[in-house]
Design a protein around this motif. Structure first.
Motif, mmCIF file in Angstrom:
data_model
loop_
_atom_site.group_PDB
_atom_site.id
_atom_site.type_symbol
_atom_site.label_atom_id
_atom_site.label_comp_id
_atom_site.label_asym_id
_atom_site.label_seq_id
_atom_site.Cartn_x
_atom_site.Cartn_y
_atom_site.Cartn_z
ATOM 1 N N VAL A 149 0.859 -1.188 0.000
ATOM 2 C CA VAL A 149 0.000 0.000 0.000
ATOM 3 C C VAL A 149 0.893 1.234 0.000
ATOM 4 N N VAL A 177 -2.989 0.300 -4.154
ATOM 5 C CA VAL A 177 -2.725 -1.021 -3.592
ATOM 6 C C VAL A 177 -2.110 -1.867 -4.695
ATOM 7 N N LEU A 236 -8.247 -9.182 0.280
ATOM 8 C CA LEU A 236 -8.961 -8.146 -0.455
ATOM 9 C C LEU A 236 -10.431 -8.534 -0.480
ATOM 10 N N VAL A 274 -8.817 -3.977 2.192
ATOM 11 C CA VAL A 274 -7.597 -4.775 2.219
ATOM 12 C C VAL A 274 -7.336 -5.018 3.692
ATOM 13 N N ALA A 314 -6.933 0.917 10.991
ATOM 14 C CA ALA A 314 -7.090 0.908 9.537
ATOM 15 C C ALA A 314 -7.386 2.313 9.064
ATOM 16 N N THR A 356 -10.897 0.483 2.784
ATOM 17 C CA THR A 356 -10.376 0.275 4.135
ATOM 18 C C THR A 356 -9.097 -0.545 4.048
ATOM 19 N N VAL A 357 -8.026 -0.050 4.665
ATOM 20 C CA VAL A 357 -6.748 -0.758 4.649
ATOM 21 C C VAL A 357 -6.232 -0.865 6.071
ATOM 22 N N SER A 382 -3.436 -1.308 8.660
ATOM 23 C CA SER A 382 -1.996 -1.076 8.615
ATOM 24 C C SER A 382 -1.547 -0.459 9.923
#
Length: 323
Positions: free
Chosen positions: A227, A236, A270, A280, A287, A299-300, A302
């Motif tokens: 990302v 991504v 995913l 993700v 996130a 939404t990721v 991390s």
């Protein structure tokens, strides 16, 4: 700007045309070689000898039907311009791997029976299974790299909410989410190499490596993402290709929340939850949640979610001040 394109040209060529051409090639090749083939050819083998027979042309049409239904059925999704790019790429690789496997086996099957009077004495070189998967996967990856994202793009008209996080000195923020390098290698070993070696020892041949290892690589690739947030927006990357991307002028805002993959998205990786809600999600924890003017939400999960949100909101502010 909204894209009205329904069909991705590259997807149509690789996902629709190639499986049909592969099916037709098998039929034409069988017709050309038919005078040199037995009246009934072997179409199925046990580990030692043939146990299924059919006339050459009936076998050819069966191969063609299976190629179109299974290989083409998977790969055809690549032609749908508005579908998720990563899904289209994955299905194209899977579909063409199947088509490559079927066509290669068919060609080798016919070749070993040329000028043979008794097909019951023939053997199928099982290396053709591995070769077919590799050829199909390579062509599939080539086609996947040519696919383009035709989703709607709409520019935001107002800056992000002032209550959202900002960065004092925004810079590029990058993070690898999902399986790390060690985890990916362990997973590949468990899903690809170990089963392949076991089957290799069982059949006394190398070809299972060419089947299991590409499948293992595909599975691992679907569980590892890069990302990147910079002044151009957020993207991504998966399998060395951009799977999702939102330009900075599309972003309405980015916030941080705590996400539980299975509770919030029903799974890991995913994910899609409802219409235009992508995630993700590879861990429980913070996130970055990005909303866009076209109605998409990304939404990721991390460890650097706060940095990503702050950078995106600050870059979006600057976009409006300096269009």
């Amino acid at each position: 700007m909204k894209s009205s394109r329904v069909v991705d040209p590259s997807g149509a060529v690789f996902g629709l045309l190639l499986p049909v051409l592969a099916a037709l090639f098998g039929v034409v090749l069988t017709k050309v070689w038919e005078p040199r083939l037995p009246a009934e050819i072997a179409t199925h083998w046990t580990t030692t000898s043939p146990d299924g027979f059919a006339t050459p042309m009936s076998s050819a049409w069966t191969f063609a039907l299976v190629t179109v239904l299974f290989g083409g059925g998977c790969a055809a999704i690549a032609a749908l311009a508005q579908a998720m790019l990563m899904m289209r790429r994955t299905m194209l690789v899977v579909g063409l791997s199947v088509a490559g496997l079927i066509l290669t086996v068919q060609v080798v099957l016919l070749y070993v029976q040329l000028d043979v009077t008794d097909a019951s004495n023939t053997e199928l070189p099982f290396w053709s299974l591995g070769l077919g998967v590799v050829i199909g996967a390579v062509v599939g990856l080539l086609g996947a790299a040519l696919l383009r994202d035709y989703r709607p793009r709409v520019s935001a008209t107002s800056p992000p909410d002032p209550r959202l996080p900002r960065a004092d000195d925004p810079a590029t923020v990058a993070d690898t989410v999902g399986f790390g390098t060690v985890g990916s290698l362990v997973l590949l070993l468990l899903l690809g190499v170990a089963p392949a070696v076991a089957v290799c020892l069982l059949v006394d041949g190398w070809w299972p490596l060419a089947v299991f290892v590409p499948v293992g690589l595909l599975i691992v690739s679907l569980l590892r993402f890069r990302v990147i947030v910079d002044r151009s927006g957020i993207r991504v990357v998966n399998m060395g290709m951009t799977a999702l991307q939102y330009d900075v002028d599309e972003i309405e805002g980015a916030r941080v929340d705590v996400i539980k993959p299975f509770d919030d998205f029903g799974g890991w990786g995913l994910k899609v939850k409802g219409r235009r809600n992508y995630g993700v999600v590879t861990r429980t924890g913070p996130a970055v949640i990005v909303t866009t003017a076209c109605g998409d939400r990304l939404t990721v999960t991390s460890a650097r979610a706060e940095d990503m949100a702050g950078a995106l909101n600050t870059f979006a502010d600057r976009r409006l001040r300096h269009p």
